[in-house]
Design a protein around this motif. Structure first.
Motif, PDB file in Angstrom:
ATOM      1  N   VAL A 141      42.451  32.459  15.290  1.00 51.47           N
ATOM      2  CA  VAL A 141      42.268  32.159  13.877  1.00 51.47           C
ATOM      3  C   VAL A 141      43.370  32.841  13.081  1.00 51.47           C
ATOM      4  CG1 VAL A 141      40.727  32.306  11.881  1.00 51.47           C
ATOM      5  CG2 VAL A 141      39.767  31.908  14.168  1.00 51.47           C
ATOM      6  N   ASN A 142      44.198  32.017  12.441  1.00 52.10           N
ATOM      7  CA  ASN A 142      45.311  32.521  11.628  1.00 52.10           C
ATOM      8  C   ASN A 142      46.240  33.421  12.438  1.00 52.10           C
ATOM      9  OD1 ASN A 142      46.466  32.250   9.069  1.00 52.10           O
ATOM     10  ND2 ASN A 142      45.798  34.291   8.471  1.00 52.10           N
ATOM     11  N   GLY A 143      46.610  32.965  13.624  1.00 52.45           N
ATOM     12  CA  GLY A 143      47.506  33.732  14.484  1.00 52.45           C
ATOM     13  C   GLY A 143      48.924  33.753  13.952  1.00 52.45           C
ATOM     14  N   ASN A 144      49.775  34.522  14.634  1.00 56.10           N
ATOM     15  CA  ASN A 144      51.190  34.583  14.241  1.00 56.10           C
ATOM     16  C   ASN A 144      52.061  34.705  15.477  1.00 56.10           C
ATOM     17  OD1 ASN A 144      51.337  37.401  15.000  1.00 56.10           O
ATOM     18  ND2 ASN A 144      50.349  37.890  13.047  1.00 56.10           N
ATOM     19  N   GLU A 145      53.350  34.890  15.283  1.00 57.53           N
ATOM     20  CA  GLU A 145      54.308  34.909  16.395  1.00 57.53           C
ATOM     21  C   GLU A 145      54.104  36.106  17.325  1.00 57.53           C
ATOM     22  OE1 GLU A 145      55.891  32.208  13.320  1.00 57.53           O
ATOM     23  OE2 GLU A 145      54.862  34.147  13.319  1.00 57.53           O
ATOM     24  N   ASP A 146      53.375  37.119  16.893  1.00 56.59           N
ATOM     25  CA  ASP A 146      53.119  38.295  17.731  1.00 56.59           C
ATOM     26  C   ASP A 146      51.783  38.213  18.458  1.00 56.59           C
ATOM     27  OD1 ASP A 146      55.528  39.556  16.975  1.00 56.59           O
ATOM     28  OD2 ASP A 146      54.604  40.291  15.126  1.00 56.59           O
ATOM     29  N   THR A 147      51.025  37.155  18.230  1.00 57.22           N
ATOM     30  CA  THR A 147      49.714  37.011  18.865  1.00 57.22           C
ATOM     31  C   THR A 147      49.865  36.867  20.377  1.00 57.22           C
ATOM     32  OG1 THR A 147      48.784  35.947  16.894  1.00 57.22           O
ATOM     33  CG2 THR A 147      47.624  35.600  18.973  1.00 57.22           C
ATOM     34  N   ILE A 148      49.128  37.687  21.117  1.00 55.65           N
ATOM     35  CA  ILE A 148      49.137  37.635  22.583  1.00 55.65           C
ATOM     36  C   ILE A 148      47.989  36.738  23.038  1.00 55.65           C
ATOM     37  CG2 ILE A 148      48.896  38.979  24.700  1.00 55.65           C
ATOM     38  CD1 ILE A 148      50.058  41.375  23.194  1.00 55.65           C
ATOM     39  N   TYR A 149      48.302  35.807  23.936  1.00 56.26           N
ATOM     40  CA  TYR A 149      47.304  34.812  24.325  1.00 56.26           C
ATOM     41  C   TYR A 149      47.562  34.342  25.747  1.00 56.26           C
ATOM     42  CZ  TYR A 149      44.285  30.662  23.715  1.00 56.26           C
ATOM     43  OH  TYR A 149      43.297  29.703  23.817  1.00 56.26           O
ATOM     44  N   ASN A 150      46.513  34.208  26.521  1.00 58.57           N
ATOM     45  CA  ASN A 150      46.622  33.724  27.899  1.00 58.57           C
ATOM     46  C   ASN A 150      46.664  32.201  27.889  1.00 58.57           C
ATOM     47  OD1 ASN A 150      46.498  33.310  30.675  1.00 58.57           O
ATOM     48  ND2 ASN A 150      44.265  33.485  30.733  1.00 58.57           N
ATOM     49  N   ASN A 151      47.876  31.657  27.825  1.00 62.86           N
ATOM     50  CA  ASN A 151      48.013  30.203  27.681  1.00 62.86           C
ATOM     51  C   ASN A 151      48.288  29.525  29.020  1.00 62.86           C
ATOM     52  OD1 ASN A 151      50.507  31.365  27.840  1.00 62.86           O
ATOM     53  ND2 ASN A 151      51.445  30.162  26.213  1.00 62.86           N
ATOM     54  N   THR A 252      67.233  34.747  12.439  1.00 58.03           N
ATOM     55  CA  THR A 252      66.561  33.503  12.829  1.00 58.03           C
ATOM     56  C   THR A 252      66.891  33.075  14.254  1.00 58.03           C
ATOM     57  OG1 THR A 252      66.681  32.781  10.526  1.00 58.03           O
ATOM     58  CG2 THR A 252      66.236  31.095  12.183  1.00 58.03           C
ATOM     59  N   GLY A 253      68.142  33.245  14.653  1.00 57.32           N
ATOM     60  CA  GLY A 253      68.601  32.751  15.941  1.00 57.32           C
ATOM     61  C   GLY A 253      67.833  33.322  17.119  1.00 57.32           C
ATOM     62  N   GLY A 254      67.488  32.465  18.066  1.00 58.15           N
ATOM     63  CA  GLY A 254      66.789  32.895  19.276  1.00 58.15           C
ATOM     64  C   GLY A 254      65.302  33.066  19.105  1.00 58.15           C
ATOM     65  N   ASN A 255      64.760  32.692  17.943  1.00 57.30           N
ATOM     66  CA  ASN A 255      63.339  32.890  17.664  1.00 57.30           C
ATOM     67  C   ASN A 255      62.595  31.569  17.519  1.00 57.30           C
ATOM     68  OD1 ASN A 255      63.248  35.750  17.599  1.00 57.30           O
ATOM     69  ND2 ASN A 255      64.203  35.726  15.582  1.00 57.30           N
ATOM     70  N   PHE A 256      61.274  31.633  17.723  1.00 62.08           N
ATOM     71  CA  PHE A 256      60.405  30.496  17.425  1.00 62.08           C
ATOM     72  C   PHE A 256      59.563  30.833  16.205  1.00 62.08           C
ATOM     73  CE2 PHE A 256      57.726  33.121  20.214  1.00 62.08           C
ATOM     74  CZ  PHE A 256      56.511  33.106  19.546  1.00 62.08           C
ATOM     75  N   TYR A 257      59.132  29.775  15.505  1.00 59.57           N
ATOM     76  CA  TYR A 257      58.338  29.950  14.292  1.00 59.57           C
ATOM     77  C   TYR A 257      57.183  28.953  14.273  1.00 59.57           C
ATOM     78  CZ  TYR A 257      62.250  32.716  12.587  1.00 59.57           C
ATOM     79  OH  TYR A 257      63.229  33.680  12.454  1.00 59.57           O
ATOM     80  N   PHE A 258      56.004  29.439  13.912  1.00 61.22           N
ATOM     81  CA  PHE A 258      54.874  28.546  13.686  1.00 61.22           C
ATOM     82  C   PHE A 258      55.052  27.893  12.318  1.00 61.22           C
ATOM     83  CE2 PHE A 258      52.776  31.531  16.708  1.00 61.22           C
ATOM     84  CZ  PHE A 258      52.499  30.610  17.696  1.00 61.22           C
ATOM     85  N   LYS A 336      55.832  34.079   8.713  1.00 59.52           N
ATOM     86  CA  LYS A 336      57.120  34.509   9.260  1.00 59.52           C
ATOM     87  C   LYS A 336      58.207  33.488   8.934  1.00 59.52           C
ATOM     88  CE  LYS A 336      59.551  36.193  13.337  1.00 59.52           C
ATOM     89  NZ  LYS A 336      59.512  36.483  14.792  1.00 59.52           N
ATOM     90  N   ALA A 337      57.861  32.199   9.001  1.00 59.55           N
ATOM     91  CA  ALA A 337      58.825  31.160   8.630  1.00 59.55           C
ATOM     92  C   ALA A 337      59.179  31.270   7.151  1.00 59.55           C
ATOM     93  CB  ALA A 337      58.256  29.772   8.935  1.00 59.55           C
ATOM     94  N   LYS A 338      58.209  31.642   6.345  1.00 55.30           N
ATOM     95  CA  LYS A 338      58.467  31.842   4.911  1.00 55.30           C
ATOM     96  C   LYS A 338      59.417  33.007   4.700  1.00 55.30           C
ATOM     97  CE  LYS A 338      56.066  32.715   0.540  1.00 55.30           C
ATOM     98  NZ  LYS A 338      54.728  32.918  -0.105  1.00 55.30           N
ATOM     99  N   ARG A 339      59.196  34.082   5.444  1.00 59.08           N
ATOM    100  CA  ARG A 339      60.017  35.294   5.280  1.00 59.08           C
ATOM    101  C   ARG A 339      61.432  35.113   5.825  1.00 59.08           C
ATOM    102  NH1 ARG A 339      57.050  38.332   8.092  1.00 59.08           N
ATOM    103  NH2 ARG A 339      58.293  38.440  10.012  1.00 59.08           N
ATOM    104  N   ASP A 340      61.548  34.542   7.030  1.00 61.76           N
ATOM    105  CA  ASP A 340      62.859  34.456   7.681  1.00 61.76           C
ATOM    106  C   ASP A 340      63.650  33.209   7.282  1.00 61.76           C
ATOM    107  OD1 ASP A 340      61.993  36.723   8.936  1.00 61.76           O
ATOM    108  OD2 ASP A 340      62.114  35.925  10.981  1.00 61.76           O
ATOM    109  N   LEU A 341      62.956  32.087   7.168  1.00 61.75           N
ATOM    110  CA  LEU A 341      63.639  30.815   6.917  1.00 61.75           C
ATOM    111  C   LEU A 341      63.664  30.432   5.436  1.00 61.75           C
ATOM    112  CD1 LEU A 341      62.084  28.631   9.797  1.00 61.75           C
ATOM    113  CD2 LEU A 341      64.105  30.105   9.904  1.00 61.75           C
ATOM    114  N   GLY A 342      62.805  31.076   4.662  1.00 63.26           N
ATOM    115  CA  GLY A 342      62.669  30.656   3.270  1.00 63.26           C
ATOM    116  C   GLY A 342      61.841  29.394   3.136  1.00 63.26           C
ATOM    117  N   TYR A 343      61.049  29.092   4.182  1.00 60.07           N
ATOM    118  CA  TYR A 343      60.229  27.876   4.177  1.00 60.07           C
ATOM    119  C   TYR A 343      59.022  28.037   3.262  1.00 60.07           C
ATOM    120  CZ  TYR A 343      56.383  24.880   5.696  1.00 60.07           C
ATOM    121  OH  TYR A 343      55.302  24.031   5.711  1.00 60.07           O
TER     122      TYR A 343
END
Length: 374
Positions: A141-151, A252-258, A336-343
């Motif tokens: 619920v409302n996860g982010n790029e640092d969320t650890i998950y067994n996918n 931004t480079g080398g990163n993924f964003y939700f 995070k996309a808002k902070r790094d990308l300005g989205y």
């Protein structure tokens, strides 16, 4: 910072998201050239762009994403690549070899073409499904790029998109032929809706067949956060601008964003109802059968199809993993996309819903007629 004067390549340019991104680039960025790559580029789509093309040159590259020579030609002289093209399949209807060839090998060949042809920036369209949900249905619920998950990914689609995303991010900072460096990032988009969404048309068709009652496939508490296609296109533009900016590129480079927006969190079924209720549709209050029994029925169908596979390929109408996806709370923040990308989402939920419902209304009569003569 803008893409004015840049040469942009969009793969999957005639798809649901690709069309929206091409139009956004034409209307706002005044790029020198936009290259449309797809298996087939419709002349009607090209004609529809004439009113907003301005001085931007449009070039067409038709062919297979696995054609290395075609990719090099398409990348030659380009400064940024938006890689959207992929096979989307959550019911495992497509053979794994075909999906792997398009989604993974195609991405790898495109990255190699970018390096050979000195393309500076590469934005990869990823998906929330590279994260999950897992087979246990563990919620986020409302996860982010640092969320650890067994996918433990079960869909071939999820697996191939995950590997393609990894290859994209690993290619960040690769040395180009001219001595420069390639910058890459990946955008993990939530379920995308809006004008042209074939999944919404499918659900509307099923509702028409069910006497204008939408079929409930997910529990109300299994909340997710879909995103409007116009906001997804805006996120791609912001990612390209960030990779072009020397100061933001290192962040931004080398990163993924939700990538999500402010669409209210709700289940997939309740989302369908939210955009179709104004058209006169109602929705089933409960699942057709209890969820535990539903899983058991799916298991039996999967076993039967597996037993028949040596003789005939039969695909079950729904698998347990799809049922898990539809019934797992799974939502993510775009901060995070808002902070790094300005989205920042351009379209509010109210506007996105209005546009989507109006498009569905325009398709309703055709859908009813299609089902009537079927």
């Amino acid at each position: 910072m803008s893409l004015r004067g840049d040469v942009c390549l969009v793969t999957g340019a005639c798809g649901f998201l690709g069309k929206r991104l091409v139009r956004l680039l034409l209307e706002e960025e005044n790029a020198a050239e936009i290259r449309l790559m797809d298996k087939q580029v419709q002349s009607t789509f090209l004609q529809s762009l004439e009113g907003c093309r301005g001085d931007t040159k449009l070039a067409v590259f038709e062919g297979d994403i696995r054609d290395g020579d075609l990719l090099r030609k398409a990348c030659r002289g380009a400064s940024v690549v938006f890689h959207i093209a992929a096979i989307i399949d959550v019911i495992d209807a497509v053979e794994f070899s075909e999906m792997y060839g398009i989604n993974v090998k195609g991405t790898q060949l495109l990255l190699e073409a970018c390096i050979q042809e000195n393309v500076a920036s590469f934005i990869y369209t990823s998906t929330i499904e590279v994260m999950g949900p897992n087979s246990k249905g563990d919620p986020i619920v409302n996860g982010n790029e640092d969320t650890i998950y067994n996918n433990d990914l079960k869909f071939n689609y999820s697996k191939t998109k995950r590997e393609a995303e990894q290859r994209t991010l690993q290619a960040h900072n690769e040395v180009l032929q001219n001595g420069g460096r390639l910058a890459t990032c990946a955008l993990r988009c939530m379920y995308i809706y809006g004008e042209g969404c074939r999944f919404l048309l499918h659900h509307m068709g099923k509702g028409i067949q069910n006497k204008d009652v939408l079929i409930r496939m997910s529990l109300p508490e299994a909340r997710v956060n879909p995103i409007y296609v116009g906001n997804v296109a805006m996120a791609h533009l912001q990612a390209a601008l960030s990779l072009k900016d020397p100061q933001k590129r290192s962040i931004t480079g080398g990163n993924f964003y939700f990538i999500s927006d402010d669409t209210p969190h709700m289940s997939y079924s309740d989302f369908n109802y939210a955009v179709m209720a104004p058209l006169g549709f109602s929705i089933q209050e409960k699942l057709m059968v209890p969820l535990s029994l539903f899983y058991m029925l799916c298991f039996i169908m999967e076993v039967l199809c597996m037993m028949l596979r040596p003789f005939i390929r039969v695909r079950p109408p729904i698998k347990r993993q799809l049922l898990t996806m539809l019934n797992t709370p799974f939502s993510f923040s775009y901060q995070k996309a808002k902070r790094d990308l300005g989205y920042v989402p351009r379209y509010t939920w109210e506007e996105a819903r209005k546009r989507t419902t109006e498009w569905l209304a325009s398709e309703l009569t055709k859908e009813r007629e299609r089902i009537r003569v079927k």
